[in-house]
Design a protein around this motif. Structure first.
Motif, short mmCIF file in Angstrom:
data_model
loop_
_atom_site.label_atom_id
_atom_site.label_comp_id
_atom_site.label_asym_id
_atom_site.label_seq_id
_atom_site.Cartn_x
_atom_site.Cartn_y
_atom_site.Cartn_z
N LEU A 200 0.82 -1.22 0.00
CA LEU A 200 0.00 0.00 0.00
C LEU A 200 0.85 1.26 0.00
O LEU A 200 0.36 2.35 -0.32
CB LEU A 200 -0.97 -0.02 1.19
CG LEU A 200 -1.99 -1.16 1.12
CD1 LEU A 200 -2.85 -1.21 2.38
CD2 LEU A 200 -2.89 -1.02 -0.11
N MET A 210 0.03 12.18 -9.01
CA MET A 210 -0.81 11.00 -8.84
C MET A 210 -1.32 10.47 -10.18
O MET A 210 -1.40 9.25 -10.38
CB MET A 210 -2.01 11.36 -7.94
CG MET A 210 -1.63 11.74 -6.53
SD MET A 210 -1.13 10.29 -5.59
CE MET A 210 -2.74 9.70 -5.04
N ILE A 246 -4.47 -8.95 -4.39
CA ILE A 246 -4.15 -9.47 -5.73
C ILE A 246 -3.59 -10.89 -5.65
O ILE A 246 -3.73 -11.67 -6.60
CB ILE A 246 -3.18 -8.52 -6.47
CG1 ILE A 246 -3.11 -8.88 -7.96
CG2 ILE A 246 -1.80 -8.51 -5.82
CD1 ILE A 246 -2.49 -7.82 -8.83
N LEU A 368 -9.54 0.72 -12.27
CA LEU A 368 -8.65 0.90 -11.10
C LEU A 368 -7.84 2.19 -11.22
O LEU A 368 -7.62 2.90 -10.23
CB LEU A 368 -7.72 -0.30 -10.95
CG LEU A 368 -8.16 -1.36 -9.95
CD1 LEU A 368 -7.23 -2.56 -10.01
CD2 LEU A 368 -8.21 -0.80 -8.54
C1 LIG Z 1 -1.44 6.90 -7.12
C2 LIG Z 1 -1.66 5.62 -7.82
C3 LIG Z 1 -0.52 4.65 -7.56
C4 LIG Z 1 -0.78 3.30 -8.23
C5 LIG Z 1 0.20 2.21 -7.75
C6 LIG Z 1 -0.03 0.91 -8.51
C7 LIG Z 1 0.85 -0.23 -8.02
C8 LIG Z 1 0.98 -1.35 -9.05
C9 LIG Z 1 -0.25 -2.17 -9.31
C10 LIG Z 1 -1.14 -2.30 -8.13
C11 LIG Z 1 -2.09 -3.48 -8.12
C12 LIG Z 1 -3.38 -3.13 -7.44
C13 LIG Z 1 -4.27 -4.33 -7.23
C14 LIG Z 1 -3.96 -4.97 -5.90
C15 LIG Z 1 -4.82 -4.81 -4.87
C16 LIG Z 1 -4.51 -5.42 -3.55
O1 LIG Z 1 -3.67 -6.27 -3.34
S1 LIG Z 1 -5.50 -4.77 -2.32
C17 LIG Z 1 -4.91 -5.53 -0.83
C18 LIG Z 1 -3.71 -4.81 -0.29
N1 LIG Z 1 -3.29 -5.36 1.00
C19 LIG Z 1 -3.83 -5.02 2.17
O2 LIG Z 1 -4.75 -4.23 2.24
C20 LIG Z 1 -3.25 -5.64 3.42
C21 LIG Z 1 -2.69 -4.55 4.31
N2 LIG Z 1 -2.05 -5.14 5.49
C22 LIG Z 1 -2.79 -5.50 6.57
O3 LIG Z 1 -3.99 -5.38 6.61
C23 LIG Z 1 -2.02 -6.12 7.71
O4 LIG Z 1 -0.69 -5.70 7.61
C24 LIG Z 1 -2.07 -7.65 7.66
C25 LIG Z 1 -1.65 -8.18 6.32
C26 LIG Z 1 -3.50 -8.11 7.99
C27 LIG Z 1 -1.10 -8.19 8.73
O5 LIG Z 1 -1.43 -7.59 9.98
P1 LIG Z 1 -0.53 -7.90 11.24
O6 LIG Z 1 -0.36 -9.35 11.41
O7 LIG Z 1 -1.06 -7.06 12.35
O8 LIG Z 1 0.92 -7.36 10.85
P2 LIG Z 1 1.31 -5.84 10.53
O9 LIG Z 1 2.10 -5.27 11.67
O10 LIG Z 1 0.14 -5.08 10.06
O11 LIG Z 1 2.28 -6.07 9.25
C28 LIG Z 1 3.68 -6.34 9.43
C29 LIG Z 1 4.41 -5.32 8.60
O12 LIG Z 1 4.07 -5.57 7.20
C30 LIG Z 1 3.54 -4.36 6.66
N3 LIG Z 1 2.54 -4.71 5.66
C31 LIG Z 1 1.71 -5.79 5.69
N4 LIG Z 1 0.91 -5.79 4.60
C32 LIG Z 1 1.27 -4.70 3.84
C33 LIG Z 1 0.82 -4.18 2.57
N5 LIG Z 1 -0.08 -4.76 1.85
N6 LIG Z 1 1.42 -3.04 2.15
C34 LIG Z 1 2.39 -2.43 2.87
N7 LIG Z 1 2.87 -2.88 4.08
C35 LIG Z 1 2.30 -4.03 4.53
C36 LIG Z 1 2.96 -3.61 7.83
O13 LIG Z 1 2.83 -2.25 7.51
C37 LIG Z 1 4.00 -3.90 8.89
O14 LIG Z 1 5.12 -3.09 8.59
P3 LIG Z 1 5.85 -2.33 9.82
O15 LIG Z 1 4.76 -1.51 10.49
O16 LIG Z 1 6.93 -1.53 9.19
O17 LIG Z 1 6.33 -3.45 10.71
#
Ligand SMILES: CCCCCCCCCCCCC/C=C/C(=O)SCCNC(=O)CCNC(=O)[C@H](O)C(C)(C)COP(=O)(O)OP(=O)(O)OC[C@H]1O[C@@H](n2cnc3c(N)ncnc32)[C@H](O)[C@@H]1OP(=O)(O)O
Length: 391
Positions: A200, A210, A246, A368
């Motif tokens: 994210l 953006m 994804i 998207l």
């Molecule tokens: C301006 C336009 C720009 C466009 C850019 C385009 C990019 C290229 C194509 C994009 C494709 C888009 C289509 C895809 C869609 C998706 O995949 S939507 C789903 C996205 N994922 C999420 O929403 C999950 C987010 N994460 C969480 O909800 C939680 O982290 C978890 C997975 C449920 C785990 O929770 P928990 O066990 O409590 O651990 P945390 O402490 O939260 O996580 C540990 C560290 O990991 C980091 N982290 C986890 N998931 C993500 C993530 N998806 N993105 C970024 N970081 C993530 C989390 O932040 C923690 O990090 P630290 O805080 O540094 O320890």
């Protein structure tokens, strides 16, 4: 497999393919180019004539098939007789491309030839042992052994969230795996997660604004998903833990999904102000019916492994205690099956949907691209990024 004759000095033309004894070469396919022009195609044909070393059977058949698909379109000639080995091998290679569009075949031909150039080979030589890493990136690790190419999400500190670079590395890994000498390709994750989806923080880096970031993201996403649509070999997901976004929607483009009973499947798109991708707006209703697909894609219902199995998204669920042993034993056995039969059967299944999948992917990416700029999405991303500072 019988070898094919290579005449570097002579004009490269598919009809000149003869028989000779060379081991099959592993090809490191170069970084994908943008859409190849007719001139790029003709330059690539000339470049082939200048190759000094035989690239191996599989590469020559691949070049032949892509050349025919790019010039004549889908295979349109009768299959040669069973004893006409060379022409039968050529026919099968061409026929396996199914309804691949001419311009895609032309681009793949140019990509493949560019990977055979000395500079590209120099960068890849000496790195590809049978069970060594066959890719540089630390967050996507690719190994190849026992007839299996394994592509691993390797960013456990971030729950294997996918960065821009990882998208590109996966495209490269799939291109390489599509022509290497493995029989099947497998995705899995390091650590307790399979993959937590798109990183994210990808949304927070927009140096040129953006709109430009969203446009580039949509181009990257479309190419990324197309590489799964086009992948010619059996593609298996070994879901070792929770999967998000994804990494879940892509499962609709896999050929088999094996899950640990600790795995969960979550697609929180509405919550993120986003919409479905990886063709899931088409594949999920087909797989599980519109009602169950709605619960996942619109309402963000998280499924257990058993629920995902009951809905047809997962092929089989295994107890965590025996998961790795059981699944890899099975996959090593599958990897010993005749690869061409598996590849051709996959093409028979996939070719009926390919054009539809390309169209769905294109539409999802366009929507998207707009959603990423919406207030709903920006607020959701900001909430995620700032959530820990609110604790
Ligand atoms: C301006 C336009 C720009 C466009 C850019 C385009 C990019 C290229 C194509 C994009 C494709 C888009 C289509 C895809 C869609 C998706 O995949 S939507 C789903 C996205 N994922 C999420 O929403 C999950 C987010 N994460 C969480 O909800 C939680 O982290 C978890 C997975 C449920 C785990 O929770 P928990 O066990 O409590 O651990 P945390 O402490 O939260 O996580 C540990 C560290 O990991 C980091 N982290 C986890 N998931 C993500 C993530 N998806 N993105 C970024 N970081 C993530 C989390 O932040 C923690 O990090 P630290 O805080 O540094 O320890």
């Amino acid at each position: 497999m019988t070898a094919l004759t290579w005449r570097p000095a002579r004009c490269w033309c598919p009809s000149l393919l003869q028989i000779f004894r060379f081991p099959v070469a592993q090809v490191h396919v170069g970084r994908p180019t943008m859409r190849a022009s007719q001139q790029d195609f003709e330059n690539a044909m000339n470049q082939v004539k200048l190759l000094k070393e035989d690239p191996g059977n599989q590469v020559k058949l691949k070049l032949y098939a892509l050349y025919k698909q790019a010039t004549d379109g889908p295979c349109n000639v009768p299959k040669p007789g069973v004893f006409d080995l060379v022409n039968k091998a050529k026919w099968e290679a061409w026929n396996a491309l199914g309804s691949l569009p001419k311009e895609t075949a032309r681009q793949n031909y140019v990509d493949l030839v560019s990977s055979l150039s000395p500079s590209s080979q120099a960068s890849s030589q000496g790195k590809h042992g049978a069970d060594e890493k066959t890719q540089e990136s630390k967050n996507i690790v690719v190994t190849s052994e026992d007839g299996i190419t394994k592509i691993v999400f390797n960013r456990p500190a971030k729950k294997n969230a996918i960065t821009f670079q990882m998208y590109q590395d996966i495209i490269l890994a799939l291109k390489s795996a599509s022509t290497d000498n493995s029989a099947i390709t497998v995705f899995t994750g390091t650590g307790d997660y399979y993959c937590s989806g798109n990183d994210l923080t990808n949304f927070t880096s927009a140096p040129n604004g953006m709109e430009e970031a969203a446009r580039k993201g949509a181009v990257l996403l479309r190419e990324f998903v197309n590489s799964f649509i086009d992948f010619p070999k059996p593609l298996v997901a070994v879901v070792n833990g929770p999967a998000v976004g994804i990494s879940v929607t892509l499962l609709g483009l896999f050929d088999a999904v094996y899950a640990s009973d600790t795995a969960t499947f979550h697609t929180p798109f509405s919550q993120l102000g986003q919409t479905s991708e990886a063709c899931s707006s088409y594949t999920f209703p087909k797989i599980m019916g519109p009602a169950k697909a709605t619960e996942m894609l619109l309402f963000g219902k998280k499924l257990t492994a058993r629920e995902a199995w009951a809905q047809g998204l997962v092929s089989e669920v295994f107890p965590e205690s025996t998961f790795e042993k059981e699944v890899w034993t099975r996959l090593k056995a599958y990897a010993k099956l005749p690869p061409n039969s598996m590849r051709i059967s996959k093409e028979l299944i996939r070719k009926n949907e390919k054009e539809k999948l390309y169209a769905v992917n294109a539409e999802e990416c366009t929507i998207l691209q707009a959603k990423w700029l919406s207030e709903e999405c920006v607020n959701a991303i900001m909430n995620f990024v700032s959530r820990k500072s609110k604790l």
